[in-house]
Enzyme design. Structure first.
Site, PDB file in Angstrom:
ATOM      1  N   LYS A  73       0.862  -1.181   0.000  1.00  0.00           N
ATOM      2  CA  LYS A  73       0.000   0.000   0.000  1.00  0.00           C
ATOM      3  C   LYS A  73       0.897   1.228   0.000  1.00  0.00           C
ATOM      4  O   LYS A  73       1.710   1.418   0.905  1.00  0.00           O
ATOM      5  CB  LYS A  73      -0.893  -0.013   1.240  1.00  0.00           C
ATOM      6  N   LYS A 106      -2.158  -1.559  -3.871  1.00  0.00           N
ATOM      7  CA  LYS A 106      -3.002  -0.373  -3.832  1.00  0.00           C
ATOM      8  C   LYS A 106      -2.159   0.883  -3.896  1.00  0.00           C
ATOM      9  O   LYS A 106      -1.172   0.951  -3.161  1.00  0.00           O
ATOM     10  CB  LYS A 106      -3.774  -0.430  -2.514  1.00  0.00           C
TER      11      LYS A 106
HETATM   12  C1  PBG Z   1      -7.158   3.475   5.237  1.00  0.00           C
HETATM   13  C2  PBG Z   1      -7.645   3.209   3.866  1.00  0.00           C
HETATM   14  C3  PBG Z   1      -7.523   4.103   2.807  1.00  0.00           C
HETATM   15  C4  PBG Z   1      -8.133   3.501   1.704  1.00  0.00           C
HETATM   16  C5  PBG Z   1      -8.594   2.237   2.101  1.00  0.00           C
HETATM   17  N1  PBG Z   1      -8.271   2.070   3.469  1.00  0.00           N
HETATM   18  C6  PBG Z   1      -6.991   5.491   2.756  1.00  0.00           C
HETATM   19  C7  PBG Z   1      -5.720   5.823   3.365  1.00  0.00           C
HETATM   20  O1  PBG Z   1      -4.820   4.985   3.521  1.00  0.00           O
HETATM   21  O2  PBG Z   1      -5.592   6.983   3.710  1.00  0.00           O
HETATM   22  C8  PBG Z   1      -8.235   4.128   0.365  1.00  0.00           C
HETATM   23  C9  PBG Z   1      -9.184   3.552  -0.602  1.00  0.00           C
HETATM   24  C10 PBG Z   1      -9.533   4.453  -1.726  1.00  0.00           C
HETATM   25  O3  PBG Z   1      -8.910   5.521  -1.933  1.00  0.00           O
HETATM   26  O4  PBG Z   1     -10.461   4.098  -2.461  1.00  0.00           O
HETATM   27  N2  PBG Z   1      -6.924   2.432   6.067  1.00  0.00           N
END
Ligand code: PBG
Length: 333
Positions: A203, A257
């Site tokens: 991520k 992601k």
């Molecule tokens: C946070 C989380 C995020 C997303 C999913 N879980 C945002 C972040 O890390 O700030 C983002 C998903 C998206 O942008 O569609 N645990």
């Protein structure tokens, strides 16, 4: 020089196989099915309410009763999994994110409600503290730093709480070190040995999450960035190490992601580790496509199908996308 000394033109004409619909179908290398789709949904308190999200057109926050309707629709359209993200009222946010593991919290009630009405769809819950902390970070802050091991203690409680409500897949999206191992040990110890862990392994600290943070209302609180725990956009070998570690710690599935700008990472993980690998077409990706299509600059239906096929080509076993239901209906139609 052509590979394997193959003769070139005119003996080979690549266009022969492309000449008609049937021949294109015959040589098609990758396929997208409804079983590849995972729908993320935003749930809020209340009854029979739908709230649009300005930065995420066509995606809404729903109350539990309305989420249940969507889960049923997903089930009817062959979508295997729904992912739940809660919008937590400001008064319940705290420094230590206690609401994350309160039994019967919003996520728990959503899981139970879906299980009752749509028993044949899988339910995935997010393990991370950002909806629950005052500062919007995914962990507990100590002296202005995100404290890894203290955070894990809370994540364990959050995960067990979600299992008690009936979650099928636990998805740690927090990027703390060692959390998959600690959660897996806790699941084993609490008789949840069959609960699947889909780890957000790679991520990235991305600017593509903005609309999501609007959706769960964590944006206005967020101070600073998430670069001490989410990955550097420049790195690729590190993603492989993250995924390897998560598998070694007991994850059953890994995720990359954001999605489309990170197809190389999906391909690298899938081809090296050969484990179930998923992609998240995140909010900023979806919003960009939607904004352009609303301006008439691109064509939504076709471009969504194209992006999802690209994920499959890169090696993804499935895709989280806000377009999942649209696409499932299109495929079945
Ligand atoms: C946070 C989380 C995020 C997303 C999913 N879980 C945002 C972040 O890390 O700030 C983002 C998903 C998206 O942008 O569609 N645990």
């Amino acid at each position: 020089m052509i590979r394997n000394n193959m003769p070139g033109y005119p003996l080979n004409r690549m266009r022969r196989n492309r000449q008609s619909n049937w021949s294109r179908r015959l040589v098609c290398e990758n396929h997208l099915s409804r079983s590849d789709l995972i729908l993320p949904v935003f749930v809020m308190e209340g009854k029979n309410q739908v709230e649009p999200i300005e930065s995420l057109p066509n995606v809404n926050r729903y109350t539990i009763d309305r989420i249940v309707d969507i889960a049923i629709e997903c089930e009817d359209n062959g979508i295997p999994l729904i992912a739940i993200f809660p919008v937590i009222d400001g008064s319940l946010k705290s420094d230590n994110a206690e609401e994350a593991y309160r039994s019967n919290n919003l996520v728990c009630r959503t899981v139970t409600a879906i299980k009752n009405k749509a028993p044949n769809i899988g339910i995935m819950t997010d393990v991370a503290l950002d909806p629950y902390t005052i500062h919007g970070h995914d962990g507990i802050m100590k002296n202005d730093l995100i404290a890894n091991d203290t955070t894990i203690e809370i994540l364990i409680k959050q995960a067990i709480n979600q299992c008690e409500a009936g979650a099928d897949i636990i998805a740690p999206s927090d990027m703390m070190d060692g959390r998959v191992l600690k959660i897996r040990e806790a699941l084993e110890a609490n008789n949840y040995q069959d609960t699947i862990i889909m780890s957000y392994s790679a991520k990235y600290a991305s600017s593509y999450y903005g609309p999501f943070r609007d959706a769960i209302k964590s944006n206005k609180n967020l101070t600073g960035d998430k670069k001490t725990y989410q990955m550097d956009v420049a790195n690729s070998d590190e993603a492989l190490r993250e995924a390897e570690l998560d598998i070694a710690e007991g994850a059953d599935m890994v995720m990359v992601k954001p999605g489309l700008p990170y197809l190389d990472i999906i391909h690298k993980i899938k081809s090296n580790l050969k484990v179930p690998t998923y992609a998240y077409q995140v909010s900023g990706e979806y919003a960009s496509l939607m904004a352009a299509s609303m301006n008439g600059w691109i064509e939504y239906d076709n471009i969504i199908m194209e992006t999802l096929m690209c994920f499959k080509r890169a090696g993804a076993d499935g895709i989280l996308t806000y377009a999942a239901l649209d696409v499932a209906k299109k495929i079945s139609g």
